[in-house]
Scaffold this motif. Structure first.
Motif, mmCIF file in Angstrom:
data_model
loop_
_atom_site.group_PDB
_atom_site.id
_atom_site.type_symbol
_atom_site.label_atom_id
_atom_site.label_comp_id
_atom_site.label_asym_id
_atom_site.label_seq_id
_atom_site.Cartn_x
_atom_site.Cartn_y
_atom_site.Cartn_z
ATOM 1 N N SER A 114 1.139 -1.059 0.382
ATOM 2 C CA SER A 114 0.219 -0.247 -0.183
ATOM 3 C C SER A 114 0.464 1.259 0.131
ATOM 4 O O SER A 114 1.659 1.366 -1.192
ATOM 5 C CB SER A 114 -0.981 -0.020 1.201
ATOM 6 N N TYR A 152 -0.335 -4.776 -3.961
ATOM 7 C CA TYR A 152 -1.405 -3.647 -3.506
ATOM 8 C C TYR A 152 -1.033 -1.659 -3.603
ATOM 9 O O TYR A 152 -0.900 -1.261 -2.832
ATOM 10 C CB TYR A 152 -2.582 -3.885 -3.139
ATOM 11 N N GLN A 195 -2.528 -6.940 -6.597
ATOM 12 C CA GLN A 195 -3.185 -6.778 -6.337
ATOM 13 C C GLN A 195 -4.526 -7.740 -6.674
ATOM 14 O O GLN A 195 -4.524 -8.087 -7.389
ATOM 15 C CB GLN A 195 -3.380 -5.112 -6.770
ATOM 16 N N ASP A 199 -9.876 -4.224 -5.169
ATOM 17 C CA ASP A 199 -9.302 -2.983 -4.224
ATOM 18 C C ASP A 199 -10.064 -1.811 -4.642
ATOM 19 O O ASP A 199 -10.564 -0.697 -5.194
ATOM 20 C CB ASP A 199 -7.974 -3.067 -4.473
ATOM 21 N N VAL A 204 -6.472 -0.365 -8.639
ATOM 22 C CA VAL A 204 -5.615 -1.603 -9.775
ATOM 23 C C VAL A 204 -4.934 -0.295 -10.460
ATOM 24 O O VAL A 204 -3.829 -0.712 -10.883
ATOM 25 C CB VAL A 204 -6.973 -2.328 -9.866
ATOM 26 N N SER A 207 -1.039 -0.326 -9.990
ATOM 27 C CA SER A 207 -0.061 -1.524 -10.138
ATOM 28 C C SER A 207 0.116 -1.577 -11.710
ATOM 29 O O SER A 207 0.975 -1.749 -12.343
ATOM 30 C CB SER A 207 -0.685 -2.958 -10.071
ATOM 31 N N HIS A 231 -8.597 -3.816 -0.210
ATOM 32 C CA HIS A 231 -7.276 -3.430 0.192
ATOM 33 C C HIS A 231 -6.841 -4.120 1.357
ATOM 34 O O HIS A 231 -7.992 -4.525 3.101
ATOM 35 C CB HIS A 231 -7.514 -2.030 0.350
#
Length: 273
Positions: A114, A152, A195, A199, A204, A207, A231
């Motif tokens: 994160s 993620y 991920q 989420d 996403v 990513s 998430h």
């Protein structure tokens, strides 16, 4: 676990160190890979769910592990560029620990989740290019990471997180640090990214943007996008489940760990068997 305090220009920060002890049966000690873990927490705190449980998993796979308590937003500091300077200081410190703990400095992994993923991605983009690094960190970088693992991750702070621009400004008053993909060069290291497409906190597309830039630059990467899941899954098993919180569990997404270990073997960070 042992705590270590490091200093960068009068700014003190801590590491949680998880060293593997030498095995007395061996005639020659093994130099082991090491991972530096950057937990998430929105730059407000460091999530324990992405700290010790992750470190112990890496230990079980034969790697030393360190949890970096990087700079958060507080009344006196923004995150950037200080967090990048703390990461660089940590990497340089590893050189002094090489013989003490039998570390293979050619197999250093940066791992972020994160918000911690943004730190790792920014480091990969900015700090591995010498011309850009010198503007942030005046000392030489004595230890260079070999690969990165992003879970993620926040990549671009204009793509869905944070929602409030004023929080982004507190994280980094200089917008240069906001978009990690924009500063990636061919000096960036191979990266494993995972991920979920559902989420609800970090879109996403973060990513995808980083993988896309790596693809353009021909930097090796592996991207896994799972079809469901919230998430902040961490290991996505009972080990990192907040009691009673079913969204922390996902048997399909939990496969990211085995996929990651497989990738580390492909990158020759770990042996095949």
């Amino acid at each position: 676990m042992q705590k270590e305090e490091l200093v960068y220009q009068d700014n003190h920060f801590t590491l949680d160190t998880y060293w593997l002890d030498p095995i007395s049966d061996y005639a020659t000690q093994v130099e082991r890979p090491i991972v530096i873990i950057c937990p998430g927490g929105g730059f407000k705190f460091h999530s324990d769910r992405e700290a010790q449980p992750i470190a112990l998993k890496f230990n079980a796979a034969g790697m030393h592990a360190i949890v970096l308590h990087y700079q958060l937003v507080d009344e006196n500091h923004s995150v950037y560029p200080l967090a990048l300077q703390e990461m660089a200081t940590t990497l340089n410190w590893l050189k002094s620990q090489k013989d003490v703990h039998h570390i293979d400095l050619q197999k250093v992994i940066l791992n972020g989740y994160s918000a911690g993923g943004h730190l790792v991605a920014d480091f990969n983009s900015i700090m591995l290019d010498s011309d850009r690094r010198i503007k942030v960190f005046e000392d030489d970088l004595k230890v260079i990471p070999a690969v990165n693992i992003l879970g993620y991750p926040v990549i671009d702070m204009t793509v869905g997180w944070p929602i409030e621009e004023d929080w982004a400004m507190k994280i980094a008053p200089d917008i240069y640090y906001w978009q990690a993909q924009e500063h990636l060069t061919k000096n960036g290291k191979p990266t494993f990214i995972w991920q979920t497409v559902t989420d609800g906190t970090v879109p996403v597309m973060n990513s995808i943007l980083y993988a896309q830039k790596m693809d353009i630059l021909n930097i090796p990467y592996e991207l896994h996008l799972f079809g469901s899941g919230d998430h902040g899954l961490s290991l996505a098993t009972y080990v990192t489940q907040n009691p009673g919180n079913a969204v922390n569990l996902n048997e399909y997404d939990a496969k990211w760990w085995d996929l990651c270990i497989n990738w580390l073997k492909m990158q020759k960070i770990l042996p095949k068997l």
